[in-house]
Design a protein around this motif. Sequence first.
Motif, PDB file in Angstrom:
ATOM      1  N   GLN A   1     -10.015   6.101  -5.711  1.00 47.76           N
ATOM      2  CA  GLN A   1      -9.952   4.681  -5.368  1.00 47.76           C
ATOM      3  C   GLN A   1     -11.139   4.274  -4.502  1.00 47.76           C
ATOM      4  OE1 GLN A   1      -7.516   2.403  -6.510  1.00 47.76           O
ATOM      5  NE2 GLN A   1      -7.154   4.156  -7.857  1.00 47.76           N
ATOM      6  N   LEU A   2     -11.517   5.130  -3.558  1.00 45.99           N
ATOM      7  CA  LEU A   2     -12.659   4.814  -2.702  1.00 45.99           C
ATOM      8  C   LEU A   2     -13.955   4.783  -3.491  1.00 45.99           C
ATOM      9  CD1 LEU A   2     -13.695   4.254   0.161  1.00 45.99           C
ATOM     10  CD2 LEU A   2     -13.833   6.737   0.513  1.00 45.99           C
TER      11      LEU A   2
ATOM     12  N   LYS B   1     -10.727  -0.792  -0.131  1.00 44.92           N
ATOM     13  CA  LYS B   1     -11.609   0.233   0.419  1.00 44.92           C
ATOM     14  C   LYS B   1     -11.057   0.795   1.728  1.00 44.92           C
ATOM     15  CE  LYS B   1     -15.413  -1.105   2.392  1.00 44.92           C
ATOM     16  NZ  LYS B   1     -16.781  -1.596   2.630  1.00 44.92           N
TER      17      LYS B   1
ATOM     18  N   GLU C   1     -14.835   6.139 -11.211  1.00 46.76           N
ATOM     19  CA  GLU C   1     -13.572   6.125 -10.489  1.00 46.76           C
ATOM     20  C   GLU C   1     -12.381   6.409 -11.380  1.00 46.76           C
ATOM     21  OE1 GLU C   1     -15.649   3.610 -10.727  1.00 46.76           O
ATOM     22  OE2 GLU C   1     -16.666   3.492  -8.818  1.00 46.76           O
TER      23      GLU C   1
ATOM     24  N   TRP D   1      -5.870   6.142   4.049  1.00 44.77           N
ATOM     25  CA  TRP D   1      -5.019   7.133   3.382  1.00 44.77           C
ATOM     26  C   TRP D   1      -5.717   8.492   3.306  1.00 44.77           C
ATOM     27  CZ3 TRP D   1      -0.126   6.929   3.128  1.00 44.77           C
ATOM     28  CH2 TRP D   1       0.561   5.724   2.952  1.00 44.77           C
TER      29      TRP D   1
ATOM     30  N   SER E   1      -8.072   2.941   1.248  1.00 48.41           N
ATOM     31  CA  SER E   1      -8.449   4.275   0.758  1.00 48.41           C
ATOM     32  C   SER E   1      -8.907   5.167   1.893  1.00 48.41           C
ATOM     33  CB  SER E   1      -9.559   4.146  -0.294  1.00 48.41           C
ATOM     34  OG  SER E   1      -9.171   3.332  -1.379  1.00 48.41           O
TER      35      SER E   1
ATOM     36  N   ALA F   1      -6.797   9.010  -3.626  1.00 51.30           N
ATOM     37  CA  ALA F   1      -7.468   8.154  -2.651  1.00 51.30           C
ATOM     38  C   ALA F   1      -8.983   8.251  -2.779  1.00 51.30           C
ATOM     39  CB  ALA F   1      -7.035   8.531  -1.234  1.00 51.30           C
ATOM     40  N   THR F   2      -9.486   9.440  -3.117  1.00 49.90           N
ATOM     41  CA  THR F   2     -10.929   9.613  -3.311  1.00 49.90           C
ATOM     42  C   THR F   2     -11.414   8.801  -4.514  1.00 49.90           C
ATOM     43  OG1 THR F   2     -10.768  11.850  -2.412  1.00 49.90           O
ATOM     44  CG2 THR F   2     -12.763  11.299  -3.628  1.00 49.90           C
TER      45      THR F   2
ATOM     46  N   SER G   1       0.824  -1.205   0.000  1.00 49.62           N
ATOM     47  CA  SER G   1       0.000   0.000   0.000  1.00 49.62           C
ATOM     48  C   SER G   1       0.859   1.257   0.000  1.00 49.62           C
ATOM     49  CB  SER G   1      -0.929  -0.009   1.215  1.00 49.62           C
ATOM     50  OG  SER G   1      -1.778   1.126   1.213  1.00 49.62           O
TER      51      SER G   1
END
Length: 448
Positions: free
Chosen positions: A126-127, A291, A271, A297, A294, A123-124, A72
Motif C-alpha cells: 500500500q505504501l 500513505k 504496488e 501500520w 500505511s 502495508a508495504t 482503517s
Amino acid sequence: MDYKLQMVGVQSNLEQMGSLDERSTHEFEDESLFSPEAGVKMQPIHAVEQGLYPVGLLAARGNSYTNIVRRSIKTVVFSNKLNLLMPFGPLAILIYKLTGHKGWVFFLTLMGITPLAERLGYATEQLAFFTGPTVGGLLNATFGNATELIISIYALKNGMMRVVQLSLLGSILSNMLLVLGCAFFCGGLVFYRKEQVFSKATAVVNSGLLLMAVMGLLFPAVLHYTHTEVHFGKSELALSRFSSCIMLLAYAAYLFFQLKSQQDLYVPINEEGSPNGESSDDDDEVPEISKWESIIWLSIMTIWISILSEYLVNALEGASVAWNMPISFISVILLPIVGNAAEHASAIMFAMKDKLDLSLGVAIGSSTQISMFGIPFCVVVGWIMGRPMDLNFQLFETATLFITVIVVAFFLQEGTSNYFKGLMLILCYLIVGASFFVHEDPDARGRT
C-alpha cells in the motif's frame, strides 16, 4: 434578503458536512485529511464571521477522524481471515507469564506472527502506491523479509548464531522449493493445456546471484574443514566479514541495475503486482489505505513482531526439548514458513493469473534478498555486537543449499513452467525437510 441567502448558504454547507460519511474513502482523504486547503474552502465567509460554523466544523472533523480510524482498522485487521490468528500473540505472552511452558509459548507465538508477517507485506504494498516503483522496490526489499531479520537479530542478541544461520538458510530453501513449487503447480493446474512462460533474463540474473551467495558460504566452510586457515579461528571469521561486505555491495549494484539501469528488461513489481507500463484487468489500481495509514501500520506491525520474536527465540530451545524435535528442523522448516506466509500466498495468486514473472520475482527475488542481503547483513550486525557470526554454515547445510540452487537453476533454464515442474520442486522440499528432521546439529546452541 441577504441574511436569508447567508443562512441558506450556511445550511447547505452544514448538510454538505453531514454527508461526508457517505462520500468515498479516497475522495474524503484527498479533501480533508491530506489537503488542508480543501477544508478552508468549505467554510463560508459569512458563517465564520457570525460564529455559526466553527463548532459544527470541529464536531464534523472529530467524527471524520473517528471514521478514518474505524475504516482503517476494518480494512487492515478485519479484511483477512488469516488475521483470526492474531489473538494467539497476546495469548502466548499470557501463557509465558503464567506457566512458562516453552512448547506452547513457541507454538502460539509462531501462530501469532504468521498474520503479522502477511499484513506487513500488505502495508508495504500500500505504501508503494505513494512512493513510486523505484522506492517501492527498495521498500519491498527491506520489509519483504523483515520477519526473518527481526527474529535473526534477537537470536544474535542471545548468542544463538546457529539459529540465525539455520533460519535464514531455511528461508532460502523454502522460497526456492516450496513457494516456487506451489506457484508452478497451482498455475500449471489452472493452465494445464499450455506451458506458462517467464523472463529468462530475470531467472538467469537471480540464479547467478544465488550461486554467488553459495560461493560466499562455501569457501569459509571449506577453509574450516580442510584446516588450512593461516590464523586458526580468525581467518574464517575475517573471510566471512570481508565476503559479507562484498555481497552487500553486489546486492546494492543489483538493485541499481534492476531499478535504474535496465528498467526495460527488469521491470520492477508495482504496488498491486503488475509490471510498470502494463495495465491490469484484474487488479484495481487504487490504494485501500492512505500513505500515513500505511506508515503507521508498518510501525505497529514491526513493533509487535519484534515483541513476539523475543518470546519466540527465548522459547526455541525449550520447544525443541518439549516436542523432542531437532532445533535444526524447527529453524530450517518451521520458522521460515511463518516469515514466508505473504510470499507464499502472493506467488500462488500471481501464478494462477498467468503472471509467472511476478511469481518468480516473489519467490526467487526473496531468496536473493536473504542470501545476498539478509545473511551478510546479520554477519555485519554480529560484528557490531561483538558476536562471531560467520558464513560457515557447516558442511551439511552448505551442501543442501548448493544442490538446491543447482536444481532450481536447471528448472528455470527453459523459461517455462508446468504443474509437473512444480510438483518436483515440492517433492524436493519434502526430501530436504526429512533430511533436517533426522539431522542433529551438534552446534545448534551457537558457537562462541
